[in-house]
Structures are given as structure tokens and as C-alpha cells.
Design a protein around this motif. Structure first.
Motif, short mmCIF file in Angstrom:
data_model
loop_
_atom_site.label_atom_id
_atom_site.label_comp_id
_atom_site.label_asym_id
_atom_site.label_seq_id
_atom_site.Cartn_x
_atom_site.Cartn_y
_atom_site.Cartn_z
N UNK A 61 5.60 -11.07 9.82
CA UNK A 61 5.34 -10.46 11.12
C UNK A 61 5.23 -8.93 11.03
N UNK A 62 5.98 -8.36 10.09
CA UNK A 62 5.98 -6.91 9.95
C UNK A 62 5.32 -6.51 8.64
N UNK A 63 4.38 -5.60 8.72
CA UNK A 63 3.72 -5.06 7.55
C UNK A 63 4.18 -3.62 7.40
N UNK A 64 4.68 -3.28 6.22
CA UNK A 64 5.18 -1.94 5.96
C UNK A 64 4.03 -1.05 5.52
N UNK A 65 3.71 -0.05 6.34
CA UNK A 65 2.62 0.87 6.02
C UNK A 65 3.22 2.25 5.83
N UNK A 66 3.02 2.82 4.65
CA UNK A 66 3.49 4.17 4.36
C UNK A 66 2.39 5.13 4.83
N UNK A 67 2.62 5.75 5.97
CA UNK A 67 1.59 6.61 6.57
C UNK A 67 1.26 7.81 5.69
N UNK A 68 2.23 8.28 4.93
CA UNK A 68 1.96 9.41 4.02
C UNK A 68 0.98 9.00 2.92
N UNK A 69 1.14 7.77 2.40
CA UNK A 69 0.19 7.30 1.38
C UNK A 69 -1.21 7.15 1.96
N UNK A 70 -1.30 6.69 3.19
CA UNK A 70 -2.60 6.56 3.84
C UNK A 70 -3.23 7.94 4.00
N UNK A 71 -2.45 8.91 4.46
CA UNK A 71 -2.97 10.27 4.64
C UNK A 71 -3.43 10.85 3.30
N UNK A 72 -2.67 10.62 2.25
CA UNK A 72 -3.06 11.12 0.92
C UNK A 72 -4.37 10.48 0.47
N UNK A 73 -4.53 9.19 0.74
CA UNK A 73 -5.78 8.50 0.39
C UNK A 73 -6.96 9.14 1.11
N UNK A 74 -6.79 9.41 2.39
CA UNK A 74 -7.87 10.03 3.17
C UNK A 74 -8.23 11.38 2.57
N UNK A 75 -7.24 12.16 2.18
CA UNK A 75 -7.49 13.47 1.58
C UNK A 75 -8.22 13.34 0.24
N UNK A 76 -7.82 12.36 -0.56
CA UNK A 76 -8.51 12.13 -1.85
C UNK A 76 -9.96 11.71 -1.61
#
Length: 106
Positions: A61-76
Motif C-alpha cells: 500500500x505504501x511506496x517509499x519515494x526518496x524525493x531527494x533522489x528524484x530531484x538529483x535524477x532530474x538535475x542529472x
């Protein structure tokens, strides 16, 4: 079944709703810094992260999303595509607002 034109129109309407939501959520300096095209590009890069990271295959039911990792991916991605450099702290706000929008529209 909806035609391709109908689906494109629905996608465009969804994009406009999300852009309006992001504009309400983002700090004022980021509202001025990022154009609608910038935000739409970031939203596509966020979706790319979800597809390529395997996060969509998580069970439960819960998916753990590391928002910092997502932001870093967008920057890359911005760097890889020779876009203007992005600050991960700024992008974090966009990632967070996108997640809020998605959760409200389930």
C-alpha cells in the motif's frame, strides 16, 4: 475507447491542472524562475525516474519515494540534455508538489 485526439486533449488538460497546482505550491522565487515549459520538462523527468528506478514495481500500500533522489535524477537529466543547471534543492520543491498533486488525484 477514446480517440488519440481525445487522449491528447485529456493529457493537455491534466498538464494544465498540474501546472496550476504547482504554481500554487511553489515558493514565489521558484514560480518566477521556472517557466511552464521548464516545469513540464521536470515532470517528464520525474516520470522517467519512476519508470527507470523500479519504484513502480514495489508492492504494498505504501511506496517509499526518496524525493531527494528524484530531484538529483532530474538535475542529472538536465545536465545530460545540456539544459540550464538546476539546483537539487529547488527541484525538490517541484518533486514534492508533483507527489502532492498525484496523491490528491488518485
Amino acid at each position: 475507447m477514446a480517440s488519440i485526439d481525445d487522449e491528447l486533449l485529456m493529457d493537455e488538460q491534466e498538464n494544465q491542472r498540474e501546472l496550476a497546482f504547482l504554481r500554487r505550491q511553489l515558493p514565489s522565487e521558484l514560480k518566477q524562475r521556472f517557466s511552464d515549459d521548464d516545469l513540464l520538462w521536470m515532470l517528464d523527468a520525474i516520470v522517467d525516474y519512476y519508470y527507470t528506478s523500479g519504484i513502480l514495481e514495489q508492492q504494498g500500500d505504501e511506496i517509499d519515494i526518496d524525493l531527494e533522489l528524484v530531484a538529483q535524477h532530474v538535475c542529472r537529466q538536465a545536465e545530460a540534455e545540456h539544459r540550464s543547471p538546476l539546483d537539487p534543492q529547488d527541484v525538490f520543491f517541484v518533486v514534492e508538489a508533483d507527489l502532492d498533486f498525484q496523491e490528491q488525484n488518485l
